[in-house]
Design a protein around this motif. Structure first.
Motif, PDB file in Angstrom:
ATOM      1  N   LEU A  44      -2.595  -9.580  -0.440  1.00 38.42           N
ATOM      2  CA  LEU A  44      -1.356  -9.340  -0.817  1.00 38.42           C
ATOM      3  C   LEU A  44      -1.068  -9.442  -2.210  1.00 38.42           C
ATOM      4  CD1 LEU A  44       1.008 -11.462   1.803  1.00 38.42           C
ATOM      5  CD2 LEU A  44       0.051  -9.099   2.165  1.00 38.42           C
TER       6      LEU A  44
ATOM      7  N   TYR B 185       0.571  -7.785   9.320  1.00 38.15           N
ATOM      8  CA  TYR B 185       1.241  -7.764   8.079  1.00 38.15           C
ATOM      9  C   TYR B 185       2.676  -7.476   8.333  1.00 38.15           C
ATOM     10  CZ  TYR B 185      -3.087  -7.726   6.031  1.00 38.15           C
ATOM     11  OH  TYR B 185      -4.622  -8.201   5.842  1.00 38.15           O
TER      12      TYR B 185
ATOM     13  N   LYS C 229       1.486 -12.316   5.941  1.00 41.64           N
ATOM     14  CA  LYS C 229       0.152 -12.143   6.672  1.00 41.64           C
ATOM     15  C   LYS C 229       0.115 -12.983   7.663  1.00 41.64           C
ATOM     16  CE  LYS C 229      -4.656 -11.416   5.815  1.00 41.64           C
ATOM     17  NZ  LYS C 229      -5.746 -11.276   4.873  1.00 41.64           N
TER      18      LYS C 229
ATOM     19  N   LEU D 137      -2.713  -1.999   2.320  1.00 41.88           N
ATOM     20  CA  LEU D 137      -1.246  -2.027   2.868  1.00 41.88           C
ATOM     21  C   LEU D 137      -0.303  -1.252   2.125  1.00 41.88           C
ATOM     22  CD1 LEU D 137       0.198  -3.551   4.965  1.00 41.88           C
ATOM     23  CD2 LEU D 137       0.850  -5.385   3.311  1.00 41.88           C
TER      24      LEU D 137
ATOM     25  N   TRP E  56      -1.051  -0.012   7.441  1.00 41.15           N
ATOM     26  CA  TRP E  56      -2.337  -0.353   7.102  1.00 41.15           C
ATOM     27  C   TRP E  56      -3.227   0.767   7.003  1.00 41.15           C
ATOM     28  CZ3 TRP E  56      -4.564  -4.463   4.637  1.00 41.15           C
ATOM     29  CH2 TRP E  56      -5.917  -4.614   4.645  1.00 41.15           C
TER      30      TRP E  56
END
Length: 331
Positions: A309, A250, A259, A286, A281
């Motif tokens: 996301l 990420y 990503k 995240l 992470w």
């Protein structure tokens, strides 16, 4: 104008929750102004009950920038000890740190009359200086570091004449001696802001920008041989990278989040006209630190995303301050 050193310790959720229940708890927030002039913390690292912040403050004797490391309690952020050092008559600063065993490794730059050069140093947990290397043969600045417990890897900017490029050094932990280095293309202005290792592929990822116009990502093996490099125009610069347990990366920066799979192929992206500075992470989430303009000030914001996301939550951290506050490069 005074900039404050700020350290923020944030506890994330420890168990998977529904999106509407996602959130963070700010355990403590402290600010300091040790020199009453320019003082900035770029990065933090931790060991047992303590968190360490590295950056610079302004020497009260000469007003030049001096290296600064603070040791604080994790429990409440109170200051235990600080270490400062003036590396030259023109000053210097530290950008990043990492704890390896019982030693703190920090990287940055020392200034001369016309240039700057890489520095790497080692402190013990009580902030006693164990080793200091001024790499005068390496003009530029060391910006990010990590260790695989065998070697120290450092990424930064190398300047040769009017060119600036990405430089990565592999160094021995014992004495900071050089094992190997890797220099990216110097025909453009390439910058590296974060370096990390994918825990599954065991490959090194370096993120930054090219000409402050596009994100640049490079993938290397542990012998610093390039596997892949590519660019994306999502924003002007990538600033930080994190990895999940499945080996997905990420990358965050100006303009959003991307990503990627372990081969560097895009899986998904989150595009927003925001500046994301740091990422981590943790517990299948995240965490991204960034900033937004709220009211009359720039505010520090913590965002939480899932692995796809999707934005689950955001918390404005510095809302109570009547001043601009922002996250800068560094961990």
């Amino acid at each position: 104008m005074t900039l404050f050193i700020m350290i923020i310790l944030i506890m994330g959720t420890t168990m998977p929750l529904q999106a509407e229940e996602e959130g963070v708890k700010v355990n403590w927030l402290v600010e300091g102004n040790p020199s009453f002039f320019f003082d900035i913390s770029f990065s933090t690292c931790e060991k047992n009950a303590h968190v360490y912040a590295v950056g610079f403050d302004s020497s009260t004797n000469s007003s030049v920038l001096q290296l600064r490391v603070e040791k604080r309690l994790k429990s409440d952020g109170s200051l235990v000890k600080n270490w400062t050092y003036v590396p030259s008559e023109y000053g210097g600063l530290l950008y990043d740190c990492i704890m390896v065993g019982d030693k703190l490794y920090a990287v940055g730059a020392v200034y001369s009359a016309n240039d700057s050069s890489w520095i790497t140093l080692v402190l013990d947990p009580d902030l006693n200086l164990l080793n200091y290397a001024n790499l005068t043969e390496t003009p530029g600045a060391a910006i990010s570091t990590f260790s695989d417990q065998e070697f120290l890897y450092v990424a930064g900017i190398s300047t040769v004449g009017s060119s600036e490029g990405i430089l990565v050094k592999k160094m021995r932990l014992s004495d900071l001696s050089l094992v190997k280095d890797y220099v990216s293309n110097l025909s453009d202005a390439n910058y590296a802001y974060d370096i990390a290792i994918n825990p599954l592929s065991n490959q090194i990822w370096v993120v930054g920008n090219i000409n402050s116009e596009k994100w640049r990502i490079e993938i290397l093996d542990k012998d610093l041989t390039q596997i892949k490099s590519f660019e994306t125009d999502i924003g002007s610069s990538a600033t930080s990278i994190g990895f999940d347990k499945e080996g997905y990366s990420y990358v965050v920066g100006d303009g959003g989040i991307v990503k990627l799979n372990r081969d560097g192929e895009e899986v998904k992206k989150y595009v927003q006209t925001l500046l994301f500075a740091k990422t981590l992470w943790l517990n299948n989430r995240l965490y991204v630190a960034g900033e937004e303009n709220v009211g009359d000030y720039s505010r520090q914001v913590l965002y939480i995303f899932d692995g796809e996301l999707n934005l689950l939550n955001k918390t404005i951290i510095s809302m109570g301050m009547d001043a601009d506050a922002m996250f800068l490069m560094g961990k």
